[in-house]
Design a protein around this motif. Structure first.
Motif, PDB file in Angstrom:
ATOM      1  N   UNK A 149       3.895   4.626   2.040  1.00  0.00           N
ATOM      2  CA  UNK A 149       4.751   5.012   0.919  1.00  0.00           C
ATOM      3  C   UNK A 149       5.597   6.233   1.305  1.00  0.00           C
ATOM      4  N   UNK A 150       6.296   6.793   0.336  1.00  0.00           N
ATOM      5  CA  UNK A 150       7.221   7.897   0.611  1.00  0.00           C
ATOM      6  C   UNK A 150       6.515   9.123   1.190  1.00  0.00           C
ATOM      7  N   UNK A 151       5.225   9.281   0.879  1.00  0.00           N
ATOM      8  CA  UNK A 151       4.447  10.399   1.415  1.00  0.00           C
ATOM      9  C   UNK A 151       3.728  10.042   2.712  1.00  0.00           C
ATOM     10  N   UNK A 152       3.983   8.844   3.228  1.00  0.00           N
ATOM     11  CA  UNK A 152       3.352   8.422   4.466  1.00  0.00           C
ATOM     12  C   UNK A 152       1.935   7.916   4.307  1.00  0.00           C
ATOM     13  N   UNK A 153       1.519   7.613   3.070  1.00  0.00           N
ATOM     14  CA  UNK A 153       0.165   7.152   2.826  1.00  0.00           C
ATOM     15  C   UNK A 153       0.133   5.632   2.680  1.00  0.00           C
ATOM     16  N   UNK A 154      -0.986   4.978   3.044  1.00  0.00           N
ATOM     17  CA  UNK A 154      -1.108   3.537   2.832  1.00  0.00           C
ATOM     18  C   UNK A 154      -0.997   3.207   1.350  1.00  0.00           C
ATOM     19  N   UNK A 155      -0.251   2.159   1.017  1.00  0.00           N
ATOM     20  CA  UNK A 155      -0.055   1.809  -0.387  1.00  0.00           C
ATOM     21  C   UNK A 155       0.314   0.338  -0.511  1.00  0.00           C
ATOM     22  N   UNK A 156      -0.373  -0.364  -1.394  1.00  0.00           N
ATOM     23  CA  UNK A 156      -0.036  -1.766  -1.648  1.00  0.00           C
ATOM     24  C   UNK A 156       1.234  -1.887  -2.483  1.00  0.00           C
ATOM     25  N   UNK A 157       1.756  -0.766  -2.986  1.00  0.00           N
ATOM     26  CA  UNK A 157       2.995  -0.791  -3.759  1.00  0.00           C
ATOM     27  C   UNK A 157       4.228  -0.755  -2.851  1.00  0.00           C
ATOM     28  N   UNK A 158       4.051  -0.401  -1.595  1.00  0.00           N
ATOM     29  CA  UNK A 158       5.170  -0.344  -0.655  1.00  0.00           C
ATOM     30  C   UNK A 158       5.500  -1.748  -0.165  1.00  0.00           C
ATOM     31  N   UNK A 159       6.688  -1.944   0.414  1.00  0.00           N
ATOM     32  CA  UNK A 159       7.044  -3.267   0.942  1.00  0.00           C
ATOM     33  C   UNK A 159       6.096  -3.708   2.051  1.00  0.00           C
TER      34      UNK A 159
END
Length: 297
Positions: A149-159
């Motif tokens: 994500x925008x903070x560089x963290x793993x996220x299922x909300x990111x593409x």
């Protein structure tokens, strides 16, 4: 007939990661998930008067039920069913895999319950099952399929990360490209289509021009192969990459930051034994992401 997504479960970390991946894929495809456990021991009922003979099977069945409950809790909209089938892992999963939309296995797993899905078994199944087979490592997570994500963290909300497919235009690859384009479309992910080329070992007098000509010819062949699939899937962002080197070395490196690597396996009729080829073997052992192996003529 609706084909389910099937996952082999043995209780190991890799098979549990495979089950999570399979649940996500079943949801993407709008299909039910079938969690299958092979059992080679005593097959009498768990309520027998000699429980000492059956406790390993009952323990395995409880593990299967617990895993299914965890999947249902995490994916309440997903239809999950379980099956414990008597027989060896290779025979059981070959049979159920033949009726599956795709078969998902833990990669190089070491069994927690009786050696169910050792790495050698998974490799046999890759070479035996004609439906697509996906190998998933223990470290695979749902967030790992996505970009940070925008903070560089793993996220299922990111593409989603890119899907990568290795293609050789010299051989038929309809099933391979169909699976790769569909996988990218389901994820709204870019698709990288990779074709490798190499110069002959014996150099010609025109050696200075040979690499450029070989690369241009490879690019033209790849573009011609991919063109009809671009038209079938206009919503998929496609990147064609022509790279010099052996495909067994290039493809795992090309998938270093991918969410899924798709490779082909030619069906060799009349030849006994499980055969996967050097490219498939290298991809399933070296690629850092899940690997889908698609059998084709």
């Amino acid at each position: 007939m609706v084909r389910p997504v099937v996952v082999g479960l043995d209780g190991s970390g890799r098979s549990l990661a495979a089950a999570d991946w399979a649940a996500g894929e079943a949801l993407r495809r709008g299909l039910p998930l079938e969690v299958v456990q092979a059992w080679e021991g005593v097959t009498s009922p768990c309520d027998t008067k000699q429980p000492e003979l059956n406790w390993p099977r009952c323990l395995a069945r409880r593990m299967l039920a617990d895993a299914a409950d965890r999947l249902r809790e995490g994916h309440p909209e997903l239809a999950v069913r379980t099956r414990q089938i008597a027989g060896s892992a290779t025979d059981v999963l070959t049979a159920v895999g033949a009726e599956a939309e795709l078969l998902v296995l833990g990669s190089r797993a070491v069994s927690a319950v009786g050696g169910f899905l050792a790495g050698s078994v998974a490799q046999v199944l890759v070479g035996r099952v004609a439906r697509p087979v996906v190998l998933v490592q223990a470290h695979a997570t749902a967030a790992g399929e996505h970009l940070p994500d925008a903070e560089g963290r793993p996220s299922v909300q990111a593409p989603y990360r890119d899907v990568v497919v290795g293609v050789d235009p010299r051989h038929p690859c309809e099933e391979l490209l169909s699976f790769a384009f569909e996988s990218a479309a389901l994820r709204a992910a870019p698709l990288r289509v990779v074709h490798t080329w190499r110069l002959p070992y014996v150099r010609t007098p025109t050696v200075a021009r040979a690499p450029r000509a070989a690369a241009a010819a490879a690019a033209a062949a790849l573009a011609g192969t991919v063109k009809p699939w671009r038209e079938k899937f206009p919503g998929v962002e496609v990147h064609e990459r022509v790279l010099e080197g052996r495909p067994s070395q290039v493809l795992p490196e090309a998938a270093r930051d991918a969410g899924l690597l798709v490779v082909g396996r030619r069906i060799r009729s009349g030849r006994p034994g499980a055969r996967t080829g050097a490219v498939t073997h290298a991809a399933t052992h070296r690629a850092p992401c899940p690997v889908a192996v698609v059998a084709h003529d």
